[in-house]
Design a protein around this motif. Structure first.
Motif, PDB file in Angstrom:
ATOM      1  N   ARG A  45       0.892  -1.238  -0.029  1.00  0.00           N
ATOM      2  CA  ARG A  45       0.011  -0.031   0.210  1.00  0.00           C
ATOM      3  C   ARG A  45       0.899   1.170   0.172  1.00  0.00           C
ATOM      4  NH1 ARG A  45      -3.664  -0.222   4.960  1.00  0.00           N
ATOM      5  NH2 ARG A  45      -4.230   1.828   4.173  1.00  0.00           N
ATOM      6  N   ALA A  48       1.088   3.224  -3.288  1.00  0.00           N
ATOM      7  CA  ALA A  48      -0.119   3.640  -3.906  1.00  0.00           C
ATOM      8  C   ALA A  48       0.168   4.948  -4.603  1.00  0.00           C
ATOM      9  CB  ALA A  48      -1.313   3.747  -2.877  1.00  0.00           C
ATOM     10  N   CYS A  52      -1.273   4.140  -8.125  1.00  0.00           N
ATOM     11  CA  CYS A  52      -2.703   4.465  -8.263  1.00  0.00           C
ATOM     12  C   CYS A  52      -3.203   5.587  -9.044  1.00  0.00           C
ATOM     13  CB  CYS A  52      -3.314   4.645  -6.873  1.00  0.00           C
ATOM     14  SG  CYS A  52      -3.502   2.943  -5.831  1.00  0.00           S
ATOM     15  N   ARG A  56      -8.547   7.540  -7.664  1.00  0.00           N
ATOM     16  CA  ARG A  56      -8.442   6.180  -7.095  1.00  0.00           C
ATOM     17  C   ARG A  56      -7.440   6.194  -6.087  1.00  0.00           C
ATOM     18  NH1 ARG A  56     -10.677   2.951 -12.249  1.00  0.00           N
ATOM     19  NH2 ARG A  56     -12.625   4.106 -12.430  1.00  0.00           N
ATOM     20  N   PRO A  57      -7.491   7.240  -5.099  1.00  0.00           N
ATOM     21  CA  PRO A  57      -6.087   6.969  -4.209  1.00  0.00           C
ATOM     22  C   PRO A  57      -6.025   6.255  -3.201  1.00  0.00           C
ATOM     23  CG  PRO A  57      -7.803   8.736  -3.597  1.00  0.00           C
ATOM     24  CD  PRO A  57      -8.494   8.040  -4.763  1.00  0.00           C
ATOM     25  N   ASP A  58      -7.273   5.224  -2.918  1.00  0.00           N
ATOM     26  CA  ASP A  58      -7.002   4.294  -1.516  1.00  0.00           C
ATOM     27  C   ASP A  58      -6.357   2.871  -2.326  1.00  0.00           C
ATOM     28  OD1 ASP A  58      -7.981   6.438   0.001  1.00  0.00           O
ATOM     29  OD2 ASP A  58     -10.132   5.872  -0.429  1.00  0.00           O
ATOM     30  N   ALA A  59      -5.536   2.694  -1.523  1.00  0.00           N
ATOM     31  CA  ALA A  59      -5.049   1.244  -2.206  1.00  0.00           C
ATOM     32  C   ALA A  59      -5.340   0.150  -0.730  1.00  0.00           C
ATOM     33  CB  ALA A  59      -3.711   1.311  -2.063  1.00  0.00           C
ATOM     34  N   LEU A  60      -5.878  -0.968  -1.556  1.00  0.00           N
ATOM     35  CA  LEU A  60      -6.027  -2.259  -0.669  1.00  0.00           C
ATOM     36  C   LEU A  60      -5.372  -3.361  -1.125  1.00  0.00           C
ATOM     37  CD1 LEU A  60     -10.107  -1.832  -0.450  1.00  0.00           C
ATOM     38  CD2 LEU A  60      -8.256  -1.075   1.488  1.00  0.00           C
ATOM     39  N   CYS A  80      -6.922  -0.164  -6.493  1.00  0.00           N
ATOM     40  CA  CYS A  80      -7.062   1.147  -6.101  1.00  0.00           C
ATOM     41  C   CYS A  80      -8.448   1.315  -5.970  1.00  0.00           C
ATOM     42  CB  CYS A  80      -6.224   1.966  -7.015  1.00  0.00           C
ATOM     43  SG  CYS A  80      -4.259   1.705  -7.054  1.00  0.00           S
ATOM     44  N   PRO A  83     -13.728   7.165  -4.514  1.00  0.00           N
ATOM     45  CA  PRO A  83     -14.665   7.398  -3.617  1.00  0.00           C
ATOM     46  C   PRO A  83     -15.922   6.818  -3.735  1.00  0.00           C
ATOM     47  CG  PRO A  83     -13.915   9.334  -4.856  1.00  0.00           C
ATOM     48  CD  PRO A  83     -12.958   8.208  -5.604  1.00  0.00           C
TER      49      PRO A  83
END
Length: 144
Positions: A45, A48, A52, A56-60, A80, A83
């Motif tokens: 992560r 990211a 990413c 789409r900034p949130d990495a999982l 990625c 919201p």
């Protein structure tokens, strides 16, 4: 030559820089593999911001487990998320390669600091030894 009773310098060990680079790369591969796959898969992560897209900034890191005949296979992948739930699959090879480069750079910096400290220590010890022994003795002039 050294004076009798005064220990001379130890053996000089010279190493090929390519060997040091190969050892560094091998050690960084081992570190990346053990960290990324075994200890902390979420380390991916950290990549990211590089991998990413901006929307789409949130990495999982998603782990998928599959039972095969005699074992369990685990597949890790980084996604990625935006919201509104949009997903981009980044995979796991690219984050692993980025982490490998980061680990190699960090290990190289530590290695260079260690080598620099050893070189500095040997220079200080050589200077102290030279100061303790005094100026070199000169030979008497040959008879005429």
């Amino acid at each position: 030559m050294t004076a009798p009773g005064v220990p001379g310098p130890g053996p000089v060990v010279r190493s090929n820089p390519l060997v040091l680079v190969a050892i560094l790369l091998f050690a960084s591969v081992l570190l990346t593999g053990s960290l990324t796959w075994n200890l902390w898969p979420g380390e991916a992560r950290l990549t990211a911001p590089l991998l990413c897209p901006d929307d789409r900034p949130d990495a999982l890191v998603v782990a998928r487990h599959e039972r095969v005949v005699s074992a369990t296979a685990t597949d890790l992948t980084m996604v990625c998320v935006g919201p509104r739930g949009q997903v981009t699959d980044v995979g796991f090879l690219l984050p692993t390669l980025v982490l490998w480069v980061a680990h190699a750079v960090a290990m190289g910096a530590v290695l260079l600091l260690g080598i620099g400290a050893l070189v500095l220590r040997s220079r200080v010890a050589r200077r102290r030894r030279r100061d303790r022994l005094g100026p070199p003795a000169t030979a008497p002039p040959p008879p005429a």
